[in-house]
Motif scaffolding. Structure first.
Motif, PDB file in Angstrom:
ATOM      1  N   ASP A 179       0.719  -0.828  -0.066  1.00  0.00           N
ATOM      2  CA  ASP A 179      -0.215   0.169  -0.175  1.00  0.00           C
ATOM      3  C   ASP A 179       1.101   1.514  -0.494  1.00  0.00           C
ATOM      4  O   ASP A 179       1.704   1.641   0.572  1.00  0.00           O
ATOM      5  CB  ASP A 179      -0.655   0.071   1.423  1.00  0.00           C
ATOM      6  N   GLU A 234       0.530   5.595   0.260  1.00  0.00           N
ATOM      7  CA  GLU A 234      -0.242   6.559   1.144  1.00  0.00           C
ATOM      8  C   GLU A 234       0.046   7.912   0.514  1.00  0.00           C
ATOM      9  O   GLU A 234       1.700   8.194   0.851  1.00  0.00           O
ATOM     10  CB  GLU A 234      -0.461   6.293   2.589  1.00  0.00           C
ATOM     11  N   SER A 292       3.764   7.339   2.775  1.00  0.00           N
ATOM     12  CA  SER A 292       3.048   6.150   3.395  1.00  0.00           C
ATOM     13  C   SER A 292       3.651   4.459   2.669  1.00  0.00           C
ATOM     14  O   SER A 292       3.246   4.855   1.703  1.00  0.00           O
ATOM     15  CB  SER A 292       2.734   5.967   4.529  1.00  0.00           C
ATOM     16  N   VAL A 293       4.776   4.022   2.457  1.00  0.00           N
ATOM     17  CA  VAL A 293       4.146   2.923   2.193  1.00  0.00           C
ATOM     18  C   VAL A 293       4.324   1.466   3.192  1.00  0.00           C
ATOM     19  O   VAL A 293       5.315   1.435   4.235  1.00  0.00           O
ATOM     20  CB  VAL A 293       5.877   2.468   1.276  1.00  0.00           C
ATOM     21  N   HIS A 294       3.489   0.063   2.959  1.00  0.00           N
ATOM     22  CA  HIS A 294       3.523  -0.263   3.646  1.00  0.00           C
ATOM     23  C   HIS A 294       3.321  -1.739   3.039  1.00  0.00           C
ATOM     24  O   HIS A 294       2.537  -1.702   2.092  1.00  0.00           O
ATOM     25  CB  HIS A 294       1.731   0.186   4.651  1.00  0.00           C
ATOM     26  N   THR A 298       2.448  -6.103   3.350  1.00  0.00           N
ATOM     27  CA  THR A 298       2.221  -6.776   4.008  1.00  0.00           C
ATOM     28  C   THR A 298       3.033  -8.512   3.838  1.00  0.00           C
ATOM     29  O   THR A 298       2.972  -8.841   2.413  1.00  0.00           O
ATOM     30  CB  THR A 298       1.056  -7.152   3.919  1.00  0.00           C
ATOM     31  N   CYS A 345       3.217  -6.587   9.108  1.00  0.00           N
ATOM     32  CA  CYS A 345       3.842  -5.085   8.021  1.00  0.00           C
ATOM     33  C   CYS A 345       4.890  -4.681   8.660  1.00  0.00           C
ATOM     34  O   CYS A 345       5.525  -4.353   9.320  1.00  0.00           O
ATOM     35  CB  CYS A 345       2.277  -4.158   8.668  1.00  0.00           C
ATOM     36  N   CYS A 367       6.329  -0.870   7.918  1.00  0.00           N
ATOM     37  CA  CYS A 367       5.720   0.501   7.438  1.00  0.00           C
ATOM     38  C   CYS A 367       7.234   1.438   7.915  1.00  0.00           C
ATOM     39  O   CYS A 367       7.393   1.062   8.102  1.00  0.00           O
ATOM     40  CB  CYS A 367       4.685   0.741   8.231  1.00  0.00           C
ATOM     41  N   ASP A 422       7.736   5.564   6.522  1.00  0.00           N
ATOM     42  CA  ASP A 422       6.800   6.412   6.805  1.00  0.00           C
ATOM     43  C   ASP A 422       7.727   8.005   5.756  1.00  0.00           C
ATOM     44  O   ASP A 422       8.950   7.498   6.350  1.00  0.00           O
ATOM     45  CB  ASP A 422       6.807   6.979   8.463  1.00  0.00           C
ATOM     46  N   VAL A 458      10.925   3.872   9.875  1.00  0.00           N
ATOM     47  CA  VAL A 458      10.450   2.144   9.734  1.00  0.00           C
ATOM     48  C   VAL A 458       9.848   1.691  10.853  1.00  0.00           C
ATOM     49  O   VAL A 458      10.763   2.107  11.734  1.00  0.00           O
ATOM     50  CB  VAL A 458      11.343   1.879   8.567  1.00  0.00           C
ATOM     51  N   SER A 459       8.450   0.973  11.341  1.00  0.00           N
ATOM     52  CA  SER A 459       9.005   0.432  11.592  1.00  0.00           C
ATOM     53  C   SER A 459       8.004  -1.690  11.347  1.00  0.00           C
ATOM     54  O   SER A 459       7.515  -1.143  10.020  1.00  0.00           O
ATOM     55  CB  SER A 459       7.246   0.598  12.544  1.00  0.00           C
ATOM     56  N   LYS A 470       5.856  -5.033  12.960  1.00  0.00           N
ATOM     57  CA  LYS A 470       4.423  -5.171  13.751  1.00  0.00           C
ATOM     58  C   LYS A 470       4.172  -6.771  13.231  1.00  0.00           C
ATOM     59  O   LYS A 470       3.468  -7.047  11.795  1.00  0.00           O
ATOM     60  CB  LYS A 470       3.820  -4.144  13.568  1.00  0.00           C
TER      61      LYS A 470
END
Length: 168
Positions: free
Chosen positions: A69, A71, A79-81, A83, A98, A100, A102, A162-163, A165
């Motif tokens: 994804d 955003e 933001s790039v996610h 999965t 995920c 992520c 930012d 970056v995160s 989860k």
């Protein structure tokens, strides 16, 4: 990708490669792995602790990209996610993550396998192979991922943006 190059991956997985060439590919692969590991160690303070720990080990090698994804808020703020699934065929044992990013200021997609008869980023062949996190400058990092389909994504993002989860 500077270290985990697609041409080396293809050569390493070619059955009829002469032994001398196979040994050279293996030497190059080992050299590149050691060189990249040294660079990644210099970035430990520029990444969140859990992100650094995850990518300082096996990363997401052989996971499957299930969704990406983007955003888009402005040209310098996306933001790039990603999965990722460990096993989409076995939901009971599946791990879902995920990753992520930012404040992404740069994103590039390319494909490196023009001979692929399936579309690039095809759901059955888009396993996550390797990633590289590299410095762009003193406050910006680059994240690049290579997929088995030949797909390649590059992102630039600020330090600590970056995160990771575990979703399932």
């Amino acid at each position: 990708m500077k270290y985990f190059r697609y041409d080396l991956f293809i050569a390493q997985n070619t059955d009829n490669l002469p032994e001398e060439e196979r040994q050279e590919v293996d030497r190059q692969w080992q050299h590149n792995r050691e060189a990249y590991s040294a660079i990644l160690k210099t970035l430990s303070s520029r990444l969140p602790v859990d992100v650094y720990a995850h990518f300082n080990s096996w990363g997401f090698h052989d996971y499957r990209l299930t969704k990406m994804d983007i955003e888009h808020r402005s040209l310098h703020d996306m933001s790039v996610h990603f999965t990722l699934s460990s096993d989409i065929d076995n939901e009971e044992n599946e791990e879902l993550w995920c990753l992520c990013f930012d404040k992404v200021s740069y994103i590039q997609y390319q494909h490196l396998n023009y001979d692929n008869d399936q579309c690039v980023m095809h759901p059955e062949i888009d396993d996550w192979l390797y990633e590289e996190i590299m410095p762009v400058n003193e406050s910006m990092l680059s994240f690049e991922v290579l997929f088995s389909s030949g797909g390649n994504v590059v992102l630039h993002f600020p330090d600590q943006s970056v995160s990771i989860k575990r979703v399932k």
